[in-house]
Design a protein around this motif. Structure first.
Motif, mmCIF file in Angstrom:
data_model
loop_
_atom_site.group_PDB
_atom_site.id
_atom_site.type_symbol
_atom_site.label_atom_id
_atom_site.label_comp_id
_atom_site.label_asym_id
_atom_site.label_seq_id
_atom_site.Cartn_x
_atom_site.Cartn_y
_atom_site.Cartn_z
ATOM 1 N N GLN B 16 0.842 -1.200 0.000
ATOM 2 C CA GLN B 16 0.000 0.000 0.000
ATOM 3 C C GLN B 16 0.876 1.248 0.000
ATOM 4 O OE1 GLN B 16 -3.195 0.303 -0.233
ATOM 5 N NE2 GLN B 16 -3.890 -1.784 0.017
ATOM 6 N N PRO B 17 0.601 2.299 -0.750
ATOM 7 C CA PRO B 17 -0.472 2.414 -1.732
ATOM 8 C C PRO B 17 -0.257 1.496 -2.934
ATOM 9 C CG PRO B 17 0.961 4.342 -1.813
ATOM 10 C CD PRO B 17 1.419 3.525 -0.660
ATOM 11 N N THR B 18 -1.327 1.147 -3.598
ATOM 12 C CA THR B 18 -1.263 0.192 -4.702
ATOM 13 C C THR B 18 -0.615 0.828 -5.931
ATOM 14 O OG1 THR B 18 -3.400 0.863 -5.574
ATOM 15 C CG2 THR B 18 -3.413 -0.870 -3.906
ATOM 16 N N ILE B 19 -0.290 -0.020 -6.908
ATOM 17 C CA ILE B 19 0.315 0.515 -8.143
ATOM 18 C C ILE B 19 -0.687 1.370 -8.922
ATOM 19 C CG2 ILE B 19 2.136 -1.225 -8.367
ATOM 20 C CD1 ILE B 19 0.444 -2.711 -10.382
ATOM 21 N N LEU B 20 -1.979 1.179 -8.658
ATOM 22 C CA LEU B 20 -2.994 2.034 -9.300
ATOM 23 C C LEU B 20 -2.810 3.485 -8.849
ATOM 24 C CD1 LEU B 20 -6.160 -0.174 -8.766
ATOM 25 C CD2 LEU B 20 -5.256 0.524 -10.977
ATOM 26 N N VAL B 21 -2.644 3.649 -7.523
ATOM 27 C CA VAL B 21 -2.470 4.990 -6.949
ATOM 28 C C VAL B 21 -1.149 5.593 -7.412
ATOM 29 C CG1 VAL B 21 -2.272 6.286 -4.780
ATOM 30 C CG2 VAL B 21 -3.879 4.377 -4.946
ATOM 31 N N LEU B 22 -0.100 4.768 -7.390
ATOM 32 C CA LEU B 22 1.227 5.258 -7.788
ATOM 33 C C LEU B 22 1.219 5.691 -9.265
ATOM 34 C CD1 LEU B 22 4.140 5.732 -6.968
ATOM 35 C CD2 LEU B 22 4.639 3.357 -7.512
ATOM 36 N N ALA B 23 0.602 4.882 -10.127
ATOM 37 C CA ALA B 23 0.529 5.217 -11.555
ATOM 38 C C ALA B 23 -0.250 6.516 -11.754
ATOM 39 C CB ALA B 23 -0.126 4.079 -12.318
ATOM 40 N N ASP B 24 -1.304 6.674 -10.985
ATOM 41 C CA ASP B 24 -2.127 7.878 -11.074
ATOM 42 C C ASP B 24 -1.311 9.121 -10.706
ATOM 43 O OD1 ASP B 24 -4.567 9.092 -11.527
ATOM 44 O OD2 ASP B 24 -5.057 9.140 -9.392
ATOM 45 N N LYS B 25 -0.532 9.009 -9.607
ATOM 46 C CA LYS B 25 0.278 10.156 -9.150
ATOM 47 C C LYS B 25 1.383 10.478 -10.158
ATOM 48 C CE LYS B 25 -0.099 10.236 -4.154
ATOM 49 N NZ LYS B 25 0.695 10.241 -2.930
ATOM 50 N N LEU B 26 2.020 9.441 -10.684
ATOM 51 C CA LEU B 26 3.097 9.674 -11.659
ATOM 52 C C LEU B 26 2.535 10.282 -12.944
ATOM 53 C CD1 LEU B 26 5.166 6.399 -11.139
ATOM 54 C CD2 LEU B 26 5.933 8.708 -10.612
ATOM 55 N N GLY B 27 1.356 9.825 -13.316
ATOM 56 C CA GLY B 27 0.726 10.342 -14.538
ATOM 57 C C GLY B 27 0.338 11.803 -14.424
ATOM 58 N N ASP B 28 0.153 12.279 -13.189
ATOM 59 C CA ASP B 28 -0.212 13.691 -12.973
ATOM 60 C C ASP B 28 0.989 14.638 -13.068
ATOM 61 O OD1 ASP B 28 -2.852 13.179 -12.661
ATOM 62 O OD2 ASP B 28 -2.847 13.162 -10.469
ATOM 63 N N LEU B 29 2.212 14.081 -13.075
ATOM 64 C CA LEU B 29 3.407 14.946 -13.113
ATOM 65 C C LEU B 29 3.543 15.619 -14.478
ATOM 66 C CD1 LEU B 29 6.078 12.683 -11.352
ATOM 67 C CD2 LEU B 29 4.931 14.682 -10.390
ATOM 68 N N ASP B 30 4.070 16.836 -14.448
ATOM 69 C CA ASP B 30 4.290 17.566 -15.705
ATOM 70 C C ASP B 30 5.336 16.840 -16.548
ATOM 71 O OD1 ASP B 30 2.530 19.538 -15.071
ATOM 72 O OD2 ASP B 30 4.035 20.833 -14.124
ATOM 73 N N GLY B 31 5.138 16.837 -17.832
ATOM 74 C CA GLY B 31 6.131 16.281 -18.752
ATOM 75 C C GLY B 31 6.003 14.784 -18.964
ATOM 76 N N ILE B 32 5.046 14.155 -18.266
ATOM 77 C CA ILE B 32 4.874 12.712 -18.434
ATOM 78 C C ILE B 32 3.578 12.455 -19.216
ATOM 79 C CG2 ILE B 32 4.397 10.535 -17.223
ATOM 80 C CD1 ILE B 32 6.366 11.408 -15.095
ATOM 81 N N HIS B 33 3.691 11.676 -20.289
ATOM 82 C CA HIS B 33 2.512 11.387 -21.118
ATOM 83 C C HIS B 33 1.962 9.992 -20.892
ATOM 84 C CE1 HIS B 33 3.935 14.647 -24.158
ATOM 85 N NE2 HIS B 33 3.457 15.146 -23.054
ATOM 86 N N GLY B 34 2.828 9.095 -20.469
ATOM 87 C CA GLY B 34 2.365 7.722 -20.273
ATOM 88 C C GLY B 34 3.094 7.033 -19.140
#
Lengths: 207, 102
Positions: B16-34
């Motif tokens: 915890q937190p799950t990879i769903l949450v982690l992926a969501d947070k990383l995806g919100d960062l500027d400059g990241i598309h995928g």
């Protein structure tokens, strides 16, 4: 008025709520709080029921005295529920965090995992404390209304409220277990009946 | 300095937190598309994951901060791609010849 670029109060509150919800999920607070709530509420209702029944058969009918005694007992139970749950939950959460740190080979206090552990101890303690206190405090209402209800009426109303609270707790537990709501309600009301019967026996025994 | 366009990280994290949450947070960062997160190995308390990020300007410090906030630790940077456009690793005869070793 907020400064340009600074977040408004609304967005800050929304962010705080989102953070707490995030901690809530990480620390899996919901399931543990669901256990503490009925357990502590049941304690609170039965304690107040014992006081009311003992007072009735013991001839204590002064509404002010009854309200003070029930409210004091309920608040003490609330404080006990809060502190007891907080201390035990904090100890368990800290232990789990340290074990996780040993596996991760890094400190986790300043991460979301550490914050979630601290949040969980407070949130669960708040639920436990509230549950312990609220059942008994509600039972004070009929005695505050004794001039309207009369002496016997206020006691009957208090027993009625206790029965209703036990039924609602039974419904809650039945809902959690996805079992039969009537059966779980009857089980709790029976426990209330046992507490009532024991108070009655004490009176019959002349204690 | 050229922009980081692809980054592959080997990360150890709690469940915890799950990879769903982690992926969501990383995806919100500027400059990241995928963002792609793959579970490599799971243990009693922790899990080993591979994070693949693509974007037009990935800031490693921001990524590391999100991973660390989530309780994870970056074991290694397994791949970095920079430049004006994204290119893939080219297989050479030596790689093909040595494939029997793998």
């Amino acid at each position: 008025m907020s400064l340009p670029g600074s977040p408004s109060i609304g967005s800050r509150v929304r962010r705080q709520i989102a953070t707490l919800r995030h901690y809530h999920e990480i620390a899996e607070v919901g399931e543990i709080a669901r256990r503490y709530f009925p357990m502590n509420a049941f304690d609170g209702v039965l304690t107040a029921l014992g006081i009311v029944t003992g007072a009735y058969f013991g001839g204590v009918t002064d509404p002010n005295s009854l309200v003070v005694v029930i409210a004091s007992a309920s608040l003490s139970l609330g404080v006990s529920g809060f502190y007891g749950s907080y201390l035990s939950e904090q100890a368990e959460r800290t232990r789990a965090l340290r074990l996780l740190e040993e596996t991760m080979l890094s400190r986790l206090d300043s991460t979301d995992v550490g914050s979630a552990a601290r949040y969980a101890a407070v949130a669960i303690a708040a639920v436990a404390g509230f549950a312990s206190a609220i059942g008994g405090l509600i039972m004070c209402i009929p005695f505050l209304l004794q001039p309207l209800l009369g002496v016997d009426g206020s006691f009957y109303a208090a027993w009625g409220i206790a029965t209703l609270e036990l039924i609602l707790l039974g419904v809650f537990l039945g809902h959690v277990s996805r079992g039969r709501l009537v059966v779980s309600s009857v089980k709790l009301v029976l426990a209330g009946g046992v507490a009532f019967g024991l108070s009655l026996l004490l009176n019959v025994a002349g204690l | 300095m050229s922009e980081v366009r692809r980054l592959v990280l080997d990360v150890l994290k709690p469940h915890q937190p799950t990879i769903l949450v982690l992926a969501d947070k990383l995806g919100d960062l500027d400059g990241i598309h995928g963002v792609d997160i793959t579970l490599i190995e799971i243990d009693n308390k922790v899990e080993n994951i591979k994070i693949t990020l693509e974007g037009d300007d990935i800031d490693f410090q921001d990524v590391a901060e999100v991973v660390q906030e989530s309780g994870g630790s970056i074991h290694s940077i397994d791949k970095v791609s920079t430049g004006k456009r994204l290119i893939d690793e080219v297989e050479t005869p030596q790689d093909a010849g040595a494939s029997w070793l793998r």
